[in-house]
Structures are given as structure tokens and as C-alpha cells.
Design a protein around this motif. Structure first.
Motif, PDB file in Angstrom:
ATOM      1  N   ALA A   1     -43.739  45.185 -53.808  1.00 46.58           N
ATOM      2  CA  ALA A   1     -44.148  45.483 -52.431  1.00 46.58           C
ATOM      3  C   ALA A   1     -45.483  46.216 -52.402  1.00 46.58           C
ATOM      4  O   ALA A   1     -46.369  45.894 -51.595  1.00 46.58           O
ATOM      5  N   LEU A   2     -45.648  47.188 -53.278  1.00 44.99           N
ATOM      6  CA  LEU A   2     -46.902  47.935 -53.323  1.00 44.99           C
ATOM      7  C   LEU A   2     -48.054  47.028 -53.745  1.00 44.99           C
ATOM      8  O   LEU A   2     -49.161  47.098 -53.180  1.00 44.99           O
TER       9      LEU A   2
ATOM     10  N   PHE B   1     -58.980  50.303 -39.636  1.00 52.00           N
ATOM     11  CA  PHE B   1     -57.856  49.626 -38.983  1.00 52.00           C
ATOM     12  C   PHE B   1     -57.218  48.601 -39.917  1.00 52.00           C
ATOM     13  O   PHE B   1     -55.990  48.456 -39.950  1.00 52.00           O
ATOM     14  N   SER B   2     -58.041  47.883 -40.676  1.00 46.78           N
ATOM     15  CA  SER B   2     -57.536  46.820 -41.541  1.00 46.78           C
ATOM     16  C   SER B   2     -56.653  47.391 -42.650  1.00 46.78           C
ATOM     17  O   SER B   2     -55.555  46.867 -42.904  1.00 46.78           O
ATOM     18  N   ILE B   3     -57.112  48.432 -43.300  1.00 49.21           N
ATOM     19  CA  ILE B   3     -56.338  48.997 -44.412  1.00 49.21           C
ATOM     20  C   ILE B   3     -55.067  49.664 -43.908  1.00 49.21           C
ATOM     21  O   ILE B   3     -53.976  49.474 -44.464  1.00 49.21           O
ATOM     22  N   LEU B   4     -55.185  50.446 -42.848  1.00 49.76           N
ATOM     23  CA  LEU B   4     -53.997  51.123 -42.320  1.00 49.76           C
ATOM     24  C   LEU B   4     -52.986  50.120 -41.795  1.00 49.76           C
ATOM     25  O   LEU B   4     -51.773  50.281 -42.001  1.00 49.76           O
ATOM     26  N   GLY B   5     -53.452  49.072 -41.135  1.00 52.42           N
ATOM     27  CA  GLY B   5     -52.541  48.047 -40.654  1.00 52.42           C
ATOM     28  C   GLY B   5     -51.874  47.275 -41.779  1.00 52.42           C
ATOM     29  O   GLY B   5     -50.727  46.839 -41.638  1.00 52.42           O
ATOM     30  N   SER B   6     -52.582  47.104 -42.901  1.00 50.71           N
ATOM     31  CA  SER B   6     -52.000  46.397 -44.036  1.00 50.71           C
ATOM     32  C   SER B   6     -50.802  47.138 -44.606  1.00 50.71           C
ATOM     33  O   SER B   6     -49.818  46.510 -45.037  1.00 50.71           O
ATOM     34  N   PHE B   7     -50.865  48.455 -44.617  1.00 50.28           N
ATOM     35  CA  PHE B   7     -49.736  49.235 -45.118  1.00 50.28           C
ATOM     36  C   PHE B   7     -48.534  49.174 -44.174  1.00 50.28           C
ATOM     37  O   PHE B   7     -47.406  49.394 -44.596  1.00 50.28           O
ATOM     38  N   GLN B   8     -48.772  48.890 -42.904  1.00 52.98           N
ATOM     39  CA  GLN B   8     -47.698  48.909 -41.911  1.00 52.98           C
ATOM     40  C   GLN B   8     -47.189  47.520 -41.561  1.00 52.98           C
ATOM     41  O   GLN B   8     -46.405  47.366 -40.625  1.00 52.98           O
ATOM     42  N   LEU B   9     -47.598  46.505 -42.297  1.00 50.77           N
ATOM     43  CA  LEU B   9     -47.225  45.126 -41.969  1.00 50.77           C
ATOM     44  C   LEU B   9     -45.716  44.920 -42.125  1.00 50.77           C
ATOM     45  O   LEU B   9     -45.150  45.189 -43.182  1.00 50.77           O
ATOM     46  N   PHE B  10     -45.083  44.435 -41.073  1.00 48.57           N
ATOM     47  CA  PHE B  10     -43.631  44.236 -41.101  1.00 48.57           C
ATOM     48  C   PHE B  10     -43.192  43.032 -40.282  1.00 48.57           C
ATOM     49  O   PHE B  10     -42.603  42.085 -40.805  1.00 48.57           O
ATOM     50  N   ASP B  11     -43.484  43.056 -38.966  1.00 46.30           N
ATOM     51  CA  ASP B  11     -42.883  42.073 -38.065  1.00 46.30           C
ATOM     52  C   ASP B  11     -43.522  40.701 -38.135  1.00 46.30           C
ATOM     53  O   ASP B  11     -43.062  39.782 -37.462  1.00 46.30           O
TER      54      ASP B  11
ATOM     55  N   LEU C   1     -44.498  56.178 -47.997  1.00 46.01           N
ATOM     56  CA  LEU C   1     -45.427  55.409 -47.172  1.00 46.01           C
ATOM     57  C   LEU C   1     -46.231  56.319 -46.254  1.00 46.01           C
ATOM     58  O   LEU C   1     -47.446  56.134 -46.082  1.00 46.01           O
ATOM     59  N   PHE C   2     -45.569  57.304 -45.668  1.00 46.84           N
ATOM     60  CA  PHE C   2     -46.263  58.255 -44.795  1.00 46.84           C
ATOM     61  C   PHE C   2     -47.321  59.020 -45.572  1.00 46.84           C
ATOM     62  O   PHE C   2     -48.451  59.203 -45.079  1.00 46.84           O
ATOM     63  N   CYS C   3     -46.994  59.473 -46.764  1.00 45.04           N
ATOM     64  CA  CYS C   3     -47.970  60.215 -47.576  1.00 45.04           C
ATOM     65  C   CYS C   3     -49.170  59.346 -47.931  1.00 45.04           C
ATOM     66  O   CYS C   3     -50.322  59.809 -47.872  1.00 45.04           O
ATOM     67  N   ILE C   4     -48.918  58.079 -48.289  1.00 43.32           N
ATOM     68  CA  ILE C   4     -50.023  57.171 -48.613  1.00 43.32           C
ATOM     69  C   ILE C   4     -50.947  57.005 -47.410  1.00 43.32           C
ATOM     70  O   ILE C   4     -52.176  57.096 -47.526  1.00 43.32           O
ATOM     71  N   CYS C   5     -50.368  56.771 -46.232  1.00 43.53           N
ATOM     72  CA  CYS C   5     -51.176  56.548 -45.028  1.00 43.53           C
ATOM     73  C   CYS C   5     -51.947  57.802 -44.630  1.00 43.53           C
ATOM     74  O   CYS C   5     -53.127  57.717 -44.252  1.00 43.53           O
ATOM     75  N   VAL C   6     -51.305  58.959 -44.717  1.00 43.38           N
ATOM     76  CA  VAL C   6     -51.978  60.207 -44.321  1.00 43.38           C
ATOM     77  C   VAL C   6     -53.111  60.534 -45.288  1.00 43.38           C
ATOM     78  O   VAL C   6     -54.217  60.907 -44.865  1.00 43.38           O
ATOM     79  N   ILE C   7     -52.852  60.399 -46.586  1.00 41.34           N
ATOM     80  CA  ILE C   7     -53.901  60.687 -47.573  1.00 41.34           C
ATOM     81  C   ILE C   7     -55.088  59.747 -47.377  1.00 41.34           C
ATOM     82  O   ILE C   7     -56.250  60.173 -47.401  1.00 41.34           O
ATOM     83  N   PHE C   8     -54.789  58.464 -47.168  1.00 42.20           N
ATOM     84  CA  PHE C   8     -55.884  57.518 -46.932  1.00 42.20           C
ATOM     85  C   PHE C   8     -56.637  57.857 -45.652  1.00 42.20           C
ATOM     86  O   PHE C   8     -57.885  57.864 -45.636  1.00 42.20           O
ATOM     87  N   ALA C   9     -55.905  58.115 -44.558  1.00 40.05           N
ATOM     88  CA  ALA C   9     -56.555  58.350 -43.266  1.00 40.05           C
ATOM     89  C   ALA C   9     -57.457  59.571 -43.316  1.00 40.05           C
ATOM     90  O   ALA C   9     -58.624  59.518 -42.900  1.00 40.05           O
ATOM     91  N   PHE C  10     -56.953  60.683 -43.836  1.00 41.54           N
ATOM     92  CA  PHE C  10     -57.771  61.898 -43.885  1.00 41.54           C
ATOM     93  C   PHE C  10     -58.916  61.752 -44.884  1.00 41.54           C
ATOM     94  O   PHE C  10     -60.038  62.196 -44.609  1.00 41.54           O
TER      95      PHE C  10
END
Length: 322
Positions: free
Chosen positions: A101-102, A252-262, A303-312
Motif C-alpha cells: 500500500a505504501l 494538492f497532488s501529493i496530499l490527495g495521493s495519500f488520501q486516495l480511497f473512493d 497516515l496522519f503523521c505522514i500527511c502532517v509531516i509532509f504538509a508542514f
């Protein structure tokens, strides 16, 4: 003729009036600052509490609860009582499906940056001019983004169907065996990547068009007069001035890629053999669907830690001046 004493007294009177005027201006400035400070305080007191309340209810509390549940072996019923410490995290990082998955999330990011965004930029350059007919093509390319992810997934599942889908009919016309791309672990992820590019490149195209239309046309005219080629104009004028928009698009592209589900669930549900799992589909499949809420919470925390670290990190490095 004024006396010598009157002449001597005149500068002193002028100095007094100047001092009084300066003091008056100082008081007026202080009053203005006080009013400005009061207005700012009023705005803070008016808008900050609702924002803090929403952040607490929908971000801070759920993340805190997920972190709490992640150290328990809990199925979601009753209160968690079986404390297991870091065991869920150990099982997570030892699970081969999580590594797949990663890896898939990283692959989606690479395809987004290498294919989706350049394609969006190329189409934006073609359609950014205000000439008749461009609005129609903008709408055509933007429509997939408006379409709901689940609906888009169902449409493409039919397209890829090896029995009744469009691919099956094309193969029949060409006299080839029908491909089952979503049933093959070697091709399923590439089929999903194609859908991702089709679905989201229109959004980034519209971002770039908006940015291109903010660039002063006089800059292009001056460059053409100086004899600059199209590539030189793009590299020296368009790309630097479009920098903030490009950085936002990448974010937006990278953050959205981590959240891809539906988009994945209607197509493959993470299969076959976990070959198309993403971080969020893995969370749903191995956590919530199997009633392993503690394990699913551990996935959510990672997943939350990955997104927060990337975003900040991204905001503080690449977007700090935007």
C-alpha cells in the motif's frame, strides 16, 4: 518696530505651538492604534472560538481517540480494555500488504508529478487564451473532476470489464483475447493510475489556467519583440511567474495521493491479492471491515503523521514565501 524682547519671544512661541501639535499628533496616533488593536481583538474573539471548536471536534479529538485506541486490541464494541502497547504498530510494519500500500501511494505520487501535472500544464498552455471554443474544451477536460469518485470508478470498471466492457469489444474487433486488466495483479495498478490521471488532471489544468491569466501579457509581447523563442518564454517568464500555482498544485497532488480511497474501492477494492491497496483502502480492509479497530487506528495514526509531516515540511520549505 517690534522691540528686541518681542523678537526674542517669537521663536519660543513657535516652538511651543510645534510641541503642542506634535503631542496632539502622538495622541491621535495612539488612539488610532488603540482602535485598530481593539478591532483586531474583536475579530479574533469573534472568529477564533468557532474555528477552534470545529478543529477540536473534527481533528484534535478524533486523532487523540485514534492514538488511544491504537494501543489496544479492540473490536469496536464496549470500552477498550486489552492493552497491547506498540503491538499494533509492530504488526503493521511487518505486514507485506502495508508495504504494498505504501509503495502504491508513492507510485501514485510519482505518476501524478511525472504525467498528470505536465499534461495539465500542456493543456493549460493550449487553452489559456481567450479565444472562441476554448471554454468548451476546458469544460470537457474538467468534467471528470466534477464526477463523483465512486461513479467514475464504476464507469471505468465497466470499461475495463473483460466480458462486456469497452476493452472486451475492442479486443473482439481486433481478434485478440479479451483482457482482464483489473483481475491481473500485474496490470490492475496501472489501470487505476490511468483512471487517476484522467480524473484529476482537469483540476490542475484549471489551476494553471487561472495562474496563466494573471500574468501580464506585456511581458510576452516584450519577449517576442526581443526575439525570444517559445521555450525561452516558457522557461524565463511563464514558469517562474506560475511558480506559486505549480507549488500549490504539487501540494494538492501529493496530499490527495495519500488520501486516495473512493476511486479504488469500486474498481478493485484493493485486490487482486492486495496489489492495488493504498494506505486508506488498507485501513478500511484490514482495520474497519475486519472489526480490528485498534489496528485500524494505528494505520490512521501513521497516515496522519505522514500527511502532517509532509504538509508542514512542504509549507515551511517550498511554500514559505507564497
Amino acid at each position: 518696530m517690534p522691540s528686541r524682547g518681542a523678537a526674542a519671544a517669537h521663536p519660543a512661541g513657535t516652538s511651543s505651538r510645534s510641541l503642542a501639535a506634535a503631542v496632539t499628533r502622538g495622541f491621535l496616533a495612539l488612539n488610532a492604534r488603540g482602535r485598530a488593536g481593539g478591532d483586531a481583538l474583536t475579530v479574533i474573539l469573534l472568529f477564533l472560538p468557532p474555528a477552534l471548536l470545529l478543529f477540536t471536534l473534527f481533528v484534535a479529538l478524533p486523532v487523540s481517540e485514534a492514538a488511544w485506541y491504537s494501543v489496544y486490541n479492540w473490536n469496536g464494541y464496549g470500552s477498550p480494555t486489552q492493552f497491547i502497547g506498540w503491538r499494533n504498530y509492530e504488526l503493521l510494519f511487518a505486514n507485506n500488504a502495508f508495504r504494498i500500500a505504501l509503495t502504491n501511494n508513492v507510485l501514485i505520487i510519482l505518476v501524478s508529478l511525472a504525467v498528470q501535472l505536465p499534461l495539465a500544464m500542456a493543456m493549460a498552455l493550449l487553452l489559456s487564451e481567450r479565444i472562441p471554443g476554448t471554454a468548451v474544451f476546458r469544460l470537457i477536460f474538467f468534467l471528470p473532476y466534477i464526477l463523483a469518485e465512486v461513479a467514475a470508478g464504476l464507469i471505468w470498471r465497466f470499461v475495463y470489464d473483460g466480458d462486456y466492457g469497452l476493452f472486451a469489444k475492442l479486443a473482439e474487433l481486433l481478434g485478440l483475447p479479451a483482457p482482464y486488466v483489473l483481475a491481473d495483479p500485474d496490470t490492475a495498478m496501472y489501470a487505476i493510475l490511468a483512471v487517476i490521471v484522467w480524473k484529476y488532471f482537469g483540476f490542475h489544468m484549471m489551476l494553471y489556467i487561472a495562474g496563466l491569466q494573471q500574468i501580464d501579457p506585456n511581458l510576452y509581447e516584450a519577449a517576442r519583440i526581443d526575439g525570444a523563442s517559445g521555450w525561452q518564454v516558457f522557461r524565463r517568464i511563464t514558469l517562474p511567474l506560475l511558480g506559486p500555482t505549480v507549488r500549490l498544485s504539487v501540494f494538492f497532488s501529493i496530499l490527495g495521493s495519500f488520501q486516495l480511497f473512493d476511486l479504488v474501492m469500486p474498481l478493485t477494492k484493493g485486490g487482486p491479492s492486495d496489489s492495488t491497496q493504498t494506505m486508506v483502502t488498507y485501513l478500511y480492509t484490514y482495520g474497519m471491515a475486519r472489526m480490528r479497530v485498534g489496528f485500524g487506528s494505528a494505520i490512521g495514526v501513521v497516515l496522519f503523521c505522514i500527511c502532517v509531516i509532509f504538509a508542514f515540511g512542504y509549507k515551511r520549505t517550498l511554500m514559505r514565501h507564497d
